[in-house]
Design a protein around this motif. Structure first.
Motif, short mmCIF file in Angstrom:
data_model
loop_
_atom_site.label_atom_id
_atom_site.label_comp_id
_atom_site.label_asym_id
_atom_site.label_seq_id
_atom_site.Cartn_x
_atom_site.Cartn_y
_atom_site.Cartn_z
N ILE A 15 0.66 -1.18 -0.24
CA ILE A 15 0.15 0.08 0.39
C ILE A 15 1.05 0.94 0.17
O ILE A 15 1.69 1.22 0.63
CB ILE A 15 -0.58 0.22 1.45
CG1 ILE A 15 -2.10 -1.41 0.92
CG2 ILE A 15 -1.62 1.33 1.23
CD1 ILE A 15 -2.73 -0.64 3.07
N PRO A 16 0.61 2.01 -0.93
CA PRO A 16 1.50 3.27 -0.65
C PRO A 16 1.56 3.41 0.19
O PRO A 16 0.38 4.17 0.63
CB PRO A 16 1.31 4.33 -2.08
CG PRO A 16 0.25 3.12 -2.85
CD PRO A 16 -0.21 2.26 -1.86
N VAL A 17 2.81 4.59 0.43
CA VAL A 17 3.18 5.79 2.27
C VAL A 17 2.14 6.75 2.16
O VAL A 17 1.61 6.37 2.99
CB VAL A 17 4.39 6.05 2.08
CG1 VAL A 17 4.61 6.53 3.38
CG2 VAL A 17 5.72 4.62 2.09
N ARG A 18 1.67 7.05 1.21
CA ARG A 18 0.68 8.05 1.05
C ARG A 18 -0.80 7.42 1.39
O ARG A 18 -1.24 8.36 2.76
CB ARG A 18 0.73 8.93 -0.71
CG ARG A 18 -0.33 9.88 -0.16
CD ARG A 18 -0.26 10.43 -1.79
NE ARG A 18 -1.19 12.17 -1.94
CZ ARG A 18 -0.75 13.11 -2.23
NH1 ARG A 18 0.95 13.27 -1.62
NH2 ARG A 18 -1.56 13.95 -1.97
N ASP A 19 -1.43 6.66 0.96
CA ASP A 19 -2.25 6.21 1.14
C ASP A 19 -2.86 5.89 2.62
O ASP A 19 -3.32 5.78 3.39
CB ASP A 19 -2.84 4.73 0.52
CG ASP A 19 -2.55 5.40 -1.28
OD1 ASP A 19 -2.83 6.75 -1.07
OD2 ASP A 19 -2.83 4.61 -2.15
N LEU A 20 -1.42 4.62 2.51
CA LEU A 20 -1.15 4.09 3.83
C LEU A 20 -1.30 5.74 5.30
O LEU A 20 -1.83 4.58 6.90
CB LEU A 20 -0.44 3.66 4.57
CG LEU A 20 -0.15 2.39 5.72
CD1 LEU A 20 -1.28 1.54 5.97
CD2 LEU A 20 1.21 1.44 5.98
N SER A 21 -0.48 6.74 5.39
CA SER A 21 -0.36 7.48 6.25
C SER A 21 -1.64 8.17 6.53
O SER A 21 -2.46 8.64 7.65
CB SER A 21 0.28 8.50 5.49
OG SER A 21 0.53 8.98 6.52
N VAL A 22 -2.31 8.07 5.42
CA VAL A 22 -3.66 8.46 5.68
C VAL A 22 -5.11 7.87 6.06
O VAL A 22 -6.01 8.07 7.02
CB VAL A 22 -4.43 9.25 4.10
CG1 VAL A 22 -5.92 9.45 4.04
CG2 VAL A 22 -3.58 9.93 3.78
#
Length: 378
Positions: A301-308
């Protein structure tokens, strides 16, 4: 020993400790060379400033004396750059950072016409009436503005770094940020006292200024010893983060401006299920240096999506999210009667913590009790 000799003794000890610590920081083998060099330079500037504040420590010429007093203008900019270097792993000194030396240059340039380039008699006359000289008054105002600006800027950097850390990391770096916040707070108190000293110096109570000056020497010595103790006893404390990482609120703001959020409700449920399964089965939280990048790489899962997903949808920092699993694991061990001989210290290392203080804080936040109290109630 009279007051004057006591001040000189304290000043000499503080200077020697400052220079010793700066030498240690410049020669010790570490990957954090820039941070060490910046703090070493800060300590050297501090030692010079201390020497310049004691008339009977050495007798430089008048030009040298005034120039040394202007060294103060370099101290806080150096400390500010040090804070940046500790907070961010990719921080590098660049030509643009020379702008921090502008107040130091201005403070000296305005003294050229009526002090640096005149004869000795004119210099003495200038200093005798220093309290009424526009150049001196301007420099005093500039110093106090600089103190306020750099202290606020340092706290803002630490606040942002802490938020980024909580959203992306789950190791011991938070201890470093907490300590650096405390150290900055101590320096803030020091400079506030220095401000009071300067105010009383030009009032009908100059003796208060002298007592505050003595207190500042002692306070300075305590702060330097504190740093030395912390640095020597926790060599792995000072670790930093990637300044390219963005806060989740900024990511969401960007997504709103460019289109729909990267994670819709259906994807959110699927990715949340994948994340929880990974955490429960693979137990990555046992790694004390776990980062959101590590989890992103493993569950695709992309870091950006996982962070959100974690910070916005679950309304938890990554740091707290990971610690929840660690605390749950620790609670299971504490409940296990076959492991009653296992110490709390052994448990905290086993579940992924590498600091007793951070473990106790996280455990109490999750359960309302300390690990020891929790075990006793079972």
């Amino acid at each position: 020993m009279d007051k004057t000799n006591l001040l000189v003794t304290i000043a000499e000890i503080t200077m020697l400790i400052s220079l010793f610590l700066s030498l240690f920081l410049l020669t010790v083998k570490t990957q954090h060379k820039l941070s060490n060099r910046l703090f070493a330079f800060f300590l050297i500037l501090t030692a010079i400033d201390i020497g310049g504040n004691l008339d009977n420590l050495f007798e430089p010429g008048l030009n040298a004396r005034i120039f040394i007093s202007s060294i103060f203008f370099l101290q806080l900019p150096t400390f500010y750059l040090y804070v940046l270097s500790v907070c961010y792993a990719d921080f590098k000194l660049k030509p643009k950072h020379l702008i921090h030396g502008v107040p130091f240059l201005i403070a000296n340039l305005i003294l050229i016409p009526r002090f640096y380039t005149v004869d000795l008699a004119s210099k003495i006359s200038f200093l005798e009436k220093s309290s009424t000289r526009l150049e001196i008054q301007f420099n005093h105002i500039l110093i106090h503005i600089q103190i306020v600006v750099y202290i606020i800027a340092a706290f803002m950097i630490l606040r942002r770094a802490k938020k980024i850390y909580l959203e992306n990391y789950a190791g011991a770096n938070i201890e470093s940020l907490h300590w650096l916040f405390q150290f900055t707070s101590a320096l803030s108190a020091f400079y506030f006292i220095a401000l009071l000293k300067n105010i009383f110096k030009f009032t009908d109570y100059p003796y208060i200024s002298e007592w505050l000056k003595a207190g500042l020497f002692i306070f300075e010595l305590i702060i330097i010893f504190w740093y030395l103790y912390k640095a020597l006893n926790n060599p792995s404390l000072f670790r930093n983060i990637d300044s390219k990482l963005k806060l989740v609120k900024n990511i969401i703001s960007e997504d709103k401006n460019t289109g729909p959020l990267a994670v819709n409700e259906k994807e959110y449920k699927e990715e949340l299920s994948k994340l929880k399964k990974y955490m429960e089965e693979d137990k990555p939280f046992l790694n004390p240096s776990l980062t959101i990048q590590d989890v992103s790489r493993e569950i695709k899962i992309p870091v950006r999506d996982l962070s959100v997903l974690i910070n916005h949808k679950l309304d938890q920092h990554f740091y707290d999210f990971v610690n929840t699993y660690r605390i749950t694991c620790a609670m299971d061990i504490l409940k296990d009667v076959t492991k009653s001989k296992v110490t709390v210290l052994e448990i905290l290392y086993e579940v992924g913590f590498n600091s007793k203080s951070s473990f106790n804080t996280a455990f109490k936040k999750h359960t309302g009790q300390t690990p020891t109290a929790y075990r006793k109630l079972l």
